[in-house]
Design a protein around this motif. Structure first.
Motif, PDB file in Angstrom:
ATOM      1  N   ALA A  32       0.828  -1.207   0.000  1.00 51.50           N
ATOM      2  CA  ALA A  32       0.000   0.000   0.000  1.00 51.50           C
ATOM      3  C   ALA A  32       0.864   1.260   0.000  1.00 51.50           C
ATOM      4  O   ALA A  32       0.570   2.227  -0.711  1.00 51.50           O
ATOM      5  CB  ALA A  32      -0.932  -0.006   1.210  1.00 51.50           C
ATOM      6  N   ALA A  91       0.887   4.090  -2.914  1.00 53.34           N
ATOM      7  CA  ALA A  91       0.626   5.496  -2.616  1.00 53.34           C
ATOM      8  C   ALA A  91       1.764   6.376  -3.122  1.00 53.34           C
ATOM      9  O   ALA A  91       1.537   7.439  -3.707  1.00 53.34           O
ATOM     10  CB  ALA A  91       0.431   5.685  -1.118  1.00 53.34           C
ATOM     11  N   SER A 127      -3.546   8.734  -3.723  1.00 50.66           N
ATOM     12  CA  SER A 127      -2.585   8.460  -2.661  1.00 50.66           C
ATOM     13  C   SER A 127      -3.252   8.570  -1.290  1.00 50.66           C
ATOM     14  O   SER A 127      -3.008   7.743  -0.394  1.00 50.66           O
ATOM     15  CB  SER A 127      -1.411   9.441  -2.760  1.00 50.66           C
ATOM     16  N   LEU A 167      -5.273   5.418  -0.578  1.00 45.65           N
ATOM     17  CA  LEU A 167      -4.437   4.245  -0.299  1.00 45.65           C
ATOM     18  C   LEU A 167      -3.895   4.284   1.123  1.00 45.65           C
ATOM     19  O   LEU A 167      -3.898   3.269   1.835  1.00 45.65           O
ATOM     20  CB  LEU A 167      -3.294   4.175  -1.309  1.00 45.65           C
TER      21      LEU A 167
END
Length: 448
Positions: free
Chosen positions: A24, A28, A192, A195
């Motif tokens: 993740a 991002a 972003s 995420l």
């Protein structure tokens, strides 16, 4: 003190969720950097085409570094005391809003370049809070043995995007316009934020509460006031932690001068390659793709190099290669030799960045990483605007060759200091965390 930080300074990592969180964080970083890379070179090229001024284009490129002089000294304290995940989400969301406003302005006929530059400055003012928060979150969520790979991946992603970003940015400005570039940047910030927000489902370790469970709300509000009032002592504690390790301290100084040397060239690259009118965009694209390719290769090689050699000698060697790369175009700044030199500079940059960040994460306790990162980034960027202005003045008065001679000479001095000083010896012995008690620093209370 041993190479690991005290238990109070570290957060537990959930083994089952660490790889999910790592993916993740990578995603991002990738989506946010995609928009940034397109926009980073779109704006200076836009300003150059609209104004014909090499100085304005250089200032536009360098404006992203100026906010660190205003906010960098406190942003690390905020990152260490606050919930880093929420800080990142808030920074990305606000950046998306500003990018949308910039999109609307660019769609307006006869827009003001100064309004564009002002919004670019405002957008850049958020980054001093985002970067230390992200670095701190990385230290929280990524296991120690995975950090070299993670740092190399982040640097490699940034390098790969530098291959595509300049080309896409130039093409968007020429064929579509700056509004699309700004819109893409806004979308990347929004993605972003989402995420990072969803990391809450697999949080590795909870921040310490502002007050013990069961305490009244008034006490909790008092803890928040105390946190605000402790910015100065917390920042001083961060400085002491940084100064406790000679390699970290001297590395901060030397990387500051390295940034100055690089910015004398980098901020004027659009003028040097695309010409006074900014019309030869293909030369700019070729040069920057070469630089990105070198940085990508360096990031791929860095984890293997770190397994064979300590971080300090690798950083010092990278600084030496960078000195050579910056000075060589003084002989010829035609497309092929300049691109070859930029490829070498990109390779050297990754050979510096990946070992340096990994070493810093190993020796700086997690509770202080935000402050140390923000101080280093503030000090490191302090000379960037000066480098951009000096490069513009040298270019205007002495010509292109003089820029590379100045940059190469400055970086050669940096390399000698690194090779002979504490930086070149970093990692030759087992890493030691800064002595917090000797430095008079106590781990801060994190507020959620």
């Amino acid at each position: 003190m041993s190479g690991t930080a005290p238990a109070a300074d570290r957060k537990p990592v959930a083994e089952g969720g660490s790889r999910r969180e790592e993916r993740a964080l990578r995603a991002a970083f990738a989506v946010s950097s995609t928009g940034d890379w397109i926009f980073r070179f779109a704006l200076p090229l836009l300003v150059l085409q609209e104004s014909g001024s090499a100085m304005l284009a250089a200032v536009t490129y360098a404006v992203e570094y100026v906010p660190y002089l205003f906010f960098g000294l406190v942003s690390g304290v905020v990152a260490d005391r606050g919930d880093r995940r929420r800080l990142i989400v808030g920074c990305d969301a606000l950046s998306a809003v500003i990018s949308c406003v910039l999109t609307v302005i660019c769609l307006t006929d006869g827009f003001s370049l100064y309004a564009v530059m002002a919004l670019a400055f405002l957008l850049s003012s958020i980054r001093p809070f985002h970067f230390p928060s992200f670095q701190g979150l990385l230290s929280e969520r990524v296991p120690e043995d995975r950090r070299p790979v993670m740092n190399a991946w982040l640097q490699g992603t940034d390098s790969f995007l530098s291959l595509l970003g300049p080309v896409a940015g130039a093409a968007i400005v020429v064929f579509v316009g700056p509004a699309i570039a700004s819109g893409l940047n806004a979308a990347s910030f929004a993605a972003s934020a989402l995420l990072v927000w969803f990391l809450r489902g697999a949080k590795a370790g909870a921040a310490a509460p502002a007050a013990a469970p069961g305490e009244p709300a008034a006490s909790r509000r008092g803890a928040v006031r105390a946190a605000v009032g402790s910015i100065r002592p917390d920042f001083v504690a961060g400085l002491r932690v940084l100064a406790a390790n000679p390699a970290v301290l001297w590395g901060t100084v030397l990387l500051t001068v390295t940034n100055f040397a690089m910015l004398t060239v980098q901020s004027n690259l659009a003028f040097l390659t695309a010409g006074p009118t900014g019309s030869e965009t293909s030369r700019l694209a070729v040069a920057l793709v070469a630089q990105g390719g070198g940085a990508l290769l360096g990031s791929v090689l860095a984890p293997a190099l770190l397994r064979r050699w300590p971080a300090g000698p690798l950083v010092a060697a990278g600084m030496g290669v960078l000195a050579l790369a910056l000075g060589l175009p003084a002989l010829s700044h035609a497309t092929v030799p300049l691109s070859a030199a930029l490829f070498l500079s990109g390779l050297a940059t990754s050979a510096i960045v990946v070992p340096w960040r990994t070493y810093r994460q190993d020796v700086v306790p997690e509770a202080y990483i935000g402050r140390v990162v923000s101080v280093q980034r503030t000090v490191g960027f302090a000379l960037n605007p000066v480098g951009a202005v000096v490069g513009g003045l040298v270019l205007s008065s002495l010509g292109p060759a003089a820029i590379f001679l100045v940059a190469g000479a400055v970086q050669t001095a940096v390399w000698l200091c690194a090779w002979r000083g504490p930086v070149g010896r970093a990692g030759l012995r087992p890493a030691e965390s800064p002595a917090l008690l000797a430095a008079g620093a106590a781990p801060p209370t994190r507020t959620s």
